[in-house]
Design a protein around this motif. Structure first.
Motif, PDB file in Angstrom:
ATOM      1  N   TYR A 188      -4.000   3.230  21.365  1.00  0.00           N
ATOM      2  CA  TYR A 188      -5.447   2.776  21.701  1.00  0.00           C
ATOM      3  C   TYR A 188      -5.603   2.217  22.933  1.00  0.00           C
ATOM      4  O   TYR A 188      -5.528   0.766  22.809  1.00  0.00           O
ATOM      5  CB  TYR A 188      -5.658   1.661  20.286  1.00  0.00           C
ATOM      6  CG  TYR A 188      -5.598   2.526  19.077  1.00  0.00           C
ATOM      7  CD1 TYR A 188      -6.616   3.222  18.437  1.00  0.00           C
ATOM      8  CD2 TYR A 188      -4.656   2.053  18.247  1.00  0.00           C
ATOM      9  CE1 TYR A 188      -6.461   3.837  17.248  1.00  0.00           C
ATOM     10  CE2 TYR A 188      -4.508   2.814  16.907  1.00  0.00           C
ATOM     11  CZ  TYR A 188      -5.359   3.624  16.374  1.00  0.00           C
ATOM     12  OH  TYR A 188      -5.154   4.293  15.273  1.00  0.00           O
ATOM     13  N   PRO A 189      -6.042   2.822  23.751  1.00  0.00           N
ATOM     14  CA  PRO A 189      -6.065   2.279  25.082  1.00  0.00           C
ATOM     15  C   PRO A 189      -7.200   1.079  25.390  1.00  0.00           C
ATOM     16  O   PRO A 189      -7.099   0.271  26.409  1.00  0.00           O
ATOM     17  CB  PRO A 189      -6.257   3.429  26.183  1.00  0.00           C
ATOM     18  CG  PRO A 189      -7.000   4.475  25.107  1.00  0.00           C
ATOM     19  CD  PRO A 189      -6.465   4.175  23.808  1.00  0.00           C
ATOM     20  N   THR A 190      -8.232   1.236  24.780  1.00  0.00           N
ATOM     21  CA  THR A 190      -9.302   0.192  25.114  1.00  0.00           C
ATOM     22  C   THR A 190      -8.992  -1.224  24.527  1.00  0.00           C
ATOM     23  O   THR A 190      -8.691  -1.098  23.148  1.00  0.00           O
ATOM     24  CB  THR A 190     -10.676   0.684  24.460  1.00  0.00           C
ATOM     25  OG1 THR A 190     -10.779   1.057  23.427  1.00  0.00           O
ATOM     26  CG2 THR A 190     -11.004   2.126  25.370  1.00  0.00           C
ATOM     27  N   PRO A 191      -9.429  -2.283  24.719  1.00  0.00           N
ATOM     28  CA  PRO A 191      -9.353  -3.531  24.202  1.00  0.00           C
ATOM     29  C   PRO A 191     -10.038  -3.454  22.673  1.00  0.00           C
ATOM     30  O   PRO A 191      -9.289  -4.021  21.596  1.00  0.00           O
ATOM     31  CB  PRO A 191      -9.877  -4.374  25.028  1.00  0.00           C
ATOM     32  CG  PRO A 191      -9.919  -3.810  26.462  1.00  0.00           C
ATOM     33  CD  PRO A 191     -10.145  -2.380  26.172  1.00  0.00           C
ATOM     34  N   ALA A 192     -11.063  -2.912  22.394  1.00  0.00           N
ATOM     35  CA  ALA A 192     -11.856  -2.917  21.263  1.00  0.00           C
ATOM     36  C   ALA A 192     -11.057  -1.988  20.350  1.00  0.00           C
ATOM     37  O   ALA A 192     -10.958  -2.614  18.985  1.00  0.00           O
ATOM     38  CB  ALA A 192     -13.174  -2.124  21.439  1.00  0.00           C
ATOM     39  N   GLN A 193     -10.455  -0.899  20.598  1.00  0.00           N
ATOM     40  CA  GLN A 193      -9.713  -0.138  19.856  1.00  0.00           C
ATOM     41  C   GLN A 193      -8.389  -0.999  19.232  1.00  0.00           C
ATOM     42  O   GLN A 193      -8.049  -1.122  18.108  1.00  0.00           O
ATOM     43  CB  GLN A 193      -9.313   1.184  20.380  1.00  0.00           C
ATOM     44  CG  GLN A 193     -10.333   2.211  20.603  1.00  0.00           C
ATOM     45  CD  GLN A 193      -9.903   3.272  21.150  1.00  0.00           C
ATOM     46  OE1 GLN A 193      -8.989   3.366  22.177  1.00  0.00           O
ATOM     47  NE2 GLN A 193     -10.521   4.515  21.044  1.00  0.00           N
ATOM     48  N   PHE A 194      -7.674  -1.585  20.381  1.00  0.00           N
ATOM     49  CA  PHE A 194      -6.481  -2.170  20.029  1.00  0.00           C
ATOM     50  C   PHE A 194      -6.739  -3.507  19.292  1.00  0.00           C
ATOM     51  O   PHE A 194      -5.920  -3.688  18.158  1.00  0.00           O
ATOM     52  CB  PHE A 194      -6.054  -2.817  21.384  1.00  0.00           C
ATOM     53  CG  PHE A 194      -4.847  -3.551  21.337  1.00  0.00           C
ATOM     54  CD1 PHE A 194      -3.527  -2.868  21.524  1.00  0.00           C
ATOM     55  CD2 PHE A 194      -4.643  -4.706  21.390  1.00  0.00           C
ATOM     56  CE1 PHE A 194      -2.396  -3.423  21.622  1.00  0.00           C
ATOM     57  CE2 PHE A 194      -3.372  -5.569  21.340  1.00  0.00           C
ATOM     58  CZ  PHE A 194      -2.174  -4.920  21.495  1.00  0.00           C
ATOM     59  N   THR A 195      -7.888  -4.201  19.302  1.00  0.00           N
ATOM     60  CA  THR A 195      -8.001  -5.286  18.353  1.00  0.00           C
ATOM     61  C   THR A 195      -8.456  -4.837  17.192  1.00  0.00           C
ATOM     62  O   THR A 195      -8.192  -5.599  16.279  1.00  0.00           O
ATOM     63  CB  THR A 195      -9.223  -6.129  19.233  1.00  0.00           C
ATOM     64  OG1 THR A 195      -8.843  -6.502  20.459  1.00  0.00           O
ATOM     65  CG2 THR A 195      -9.459  -7.309  18.425  1.00  0.00           C
ATOM     66  N   SER A 196      -9.294  -3.693  17.181  1.00  0.00           N
ATOM     67  CA  SER A 196      -9.624  -3.381  15.785  1.00  0.00           C
ATOM     68  C   SER A 196      -8.392  -2.882  14.943  1.00  0.00           C
ATOM     69  O   SER A 196      -8.386  -3.204  13.780  1.00  0.00           O
ATOM     70  CB  SER A 196     -10.503  -2.165  16.138  1.00  0.00           C
ATOM     71  OG  SER A 196     -10.909  -1.603  14.790  1.00  0.00           O
ATOM     72  N   PHE A 197      -7.493  -2.308  15.420  1.00  0.00           N
ATOM     73  CA  PHE A 197      -6.156  -1.865  14.819  1.00  0.00           C
ATOM     74  C   PHE A 197      -5.374  -2.997  14.303  1.00  0.00           C
ATOM     75  O   PHE A 197      -5.123  -3.060  13.468  1.00  0.00           O
ATOM     76  CB  PHE A 197      -5.367  -0.864  15.761  1.00  0.00           C
ATOM     77  CG  PHE A 197      -4.024  -0.495  15.048  1.00  0.00           C
ATOM     78  CD1 PHE A 197      -4.112   0.501  14.097  1.00  0.00           C
ATOM     79  CD2 PHE A 197      -3.039  -1.137  15.282  1.00  0.00           C
ATOM     80  CE1 PHE A 197      -3.041   0.803  13.421  1.00  0.00           C
ATOM     81  CE2 PHE A 197      -1.600  -0.842  14.565  1.00  0.00           C
ATOM     82  CZ  PHE A 197      -1.863   0.270  13.757  1.00  0.00           C
ATOM     83  N   LEU A 198      -5.509  -3.948  15.297  1.00  0.00           N
ATOM     84  CA  LEU A 198      -4.704  -5.336  14.823  1.00  0.00           C
ATOM     85  C   LEU A 198      -5.323  -6.156  13.879  1.00  0.00           C
ATOM     86  O   LEU A 198      -4.748  -6.599  12.987  1.00  0.00           O
ATOM     87  CB  LEU A 198      -4.367  -6.276  15.948  1.00  0.00           C
ATOM     88  CG  LEU A 198      -3.297  -5.647  17.133  1.00  0.00           C
ATOM     89  CD1 LEU A 198      -2.998  -6.745  18.104  1.00  0.00           C
ATOM     90  CD2 LEU A 198      -2.006  -5.361  16.277  1.00  0.00           C
ATOM     91  N   GLY A 199      -6.735  -6.006  13.712  1.00  0.00           N
ATOM     92  CA  GLY A 199      -7.452  -6.575  12.478  1.00  0.00           C
ATOM     93  C   GLY A 199      -7.121  -5.929  11.312  1.00  0.00           C
ATOM     94  O   GLY A 199      -7.039  -6.487  10.277  1.00  0.00           O
ATOM     95  N   ASP A 200      -7.130  -4.493  11.456  1.00  0.00           N
ATOM     96  CA  ASP A 200      -6.919  -3.746  10.131  1.00  0.00           C
ATOM     97  C   ASP A 200      -5.260  -4.298   9.575  1.00  0.00           C
ATOM     98  O   ASP A 200      -5.228  -4.472   8.489  1.00  0.00           O
ATOM     99  CB  ASP A 200      -6.730  -2.414  10.543  1.00  0.00           C
ATOM    100  CG  ASP A 200      -8.443  -1.853  10.540  1.00  0.00           C
ATOM    101  OD1 ASP A 200      -9.204  -2.805  10.225  1.00  0.00           O
ATOM    102  OD2 ASP A 200      -8.443  -0.846  11.236  1.00  0.00           O
ATOM    103  N   VAL A 201      -4.643  -4.411  10.529  1.00  0.00           N
ATOM    104  CA  VAL A 201      -3.017  -4.772  10.150  1.00  0.00           C
ATOM    105  C   VAL A 201      -2.947  -6.160   9.586  1.00  0.00           C
ATOM    106  O   VAL A 201      -2.193  -6.431   8.526  1.00  0.00           O
ATOM    107  CB  VAL A 201      -2.160  -4.684  11.562  1.00  0.00           C
ATOM    108  CG1 VAL A 201      -0.899  -5.408  11.269  1.00  0.00           C
ATOM    109  CG2 VAL A 201      -1.990  -3.099  11.936  1.00  0.00           C
ATOM    110  N   SER A 202      -3.732  -7.168  10.005  1.00  0.00           N
ATOM    111  CA  SER A 202      -3.907  -8.449   9.534  1.00  0.00           C
ATOM    112  C   SER A 202      -4.549  -8.487   8.150  1.00  0.00           C
ATOM    113  O   SER A 202      -3.987  -9.254   7.488  1.00  0.00           O
ATOM    114  CB  SER A 202      -4.659  -9.257  10.529  1.00  0.00           C
ATOM    115  OG  SER A 202      -4.266  -9.567  11.887  1.00  0.00           O
TER     116      SER A 202
END
Length: 130
Positions: free
Chosen positions: A13-27
């Protein structure tokens, strides 16, 4: 483990939005699993005992972290040349999602099992009688 996992997330997930979205799902999943383990923890303490419950988190991190780190190394040495094409991309996805599972279960076990077990050992003996 966490550093290697997050570096692979940034490849997938190279964009900051994708990266943050994935980490939000993990949380979110970490919260769900932690809550579930907290509900199950009295039964786990009864069945496994203090030592068994307290050793859950280190065992998950030792075995899972070792396997995950080995898989990360194998990916970097053999498939990192073209992570966006074919087998490399699929392997990267599997690696990131397995790392997410390991992260969720290790953090959840830490907060719902290891920390309560640790508190049991630190409780003063005067409080055990009440």
């Amino acid at each position: 483990m966490e550093f290697a996992w997050k570096s692979h997330i940034s490849l997938l997930y190279p964009t900051p939005a994708q990266f943050t979205s994935f980490l939000g799902d993990v949380s979110v999943w970490q919260g769900v699993v932690t809550g579930g383990l907290m509900v199950l923890s009295p039964a786990l303490f009864e069945r496994l005992g203090w030592k068994g419950v307290a050793s859950t988190t280190p065992i998950i991190l030792m075995w899972g972290g070792s396997l995950f780190f080995a898989a990360c190394m194998a990916f970097q040495f053999f498939l990192a040349g073209s992570p966006q094409a074919g087998l490399g991309h699929l392997t990267l996805q599997v690696l990131v999602y397995l790392g997410a599972l390991l992260y969720v279960f290790s953090k959840s076990a830490k907060f719902s099992l290891f920390k309560p077990a640790e508190e049991m050992t630190l409780r003063p003996s005067c409080c055990l009688l009440s």
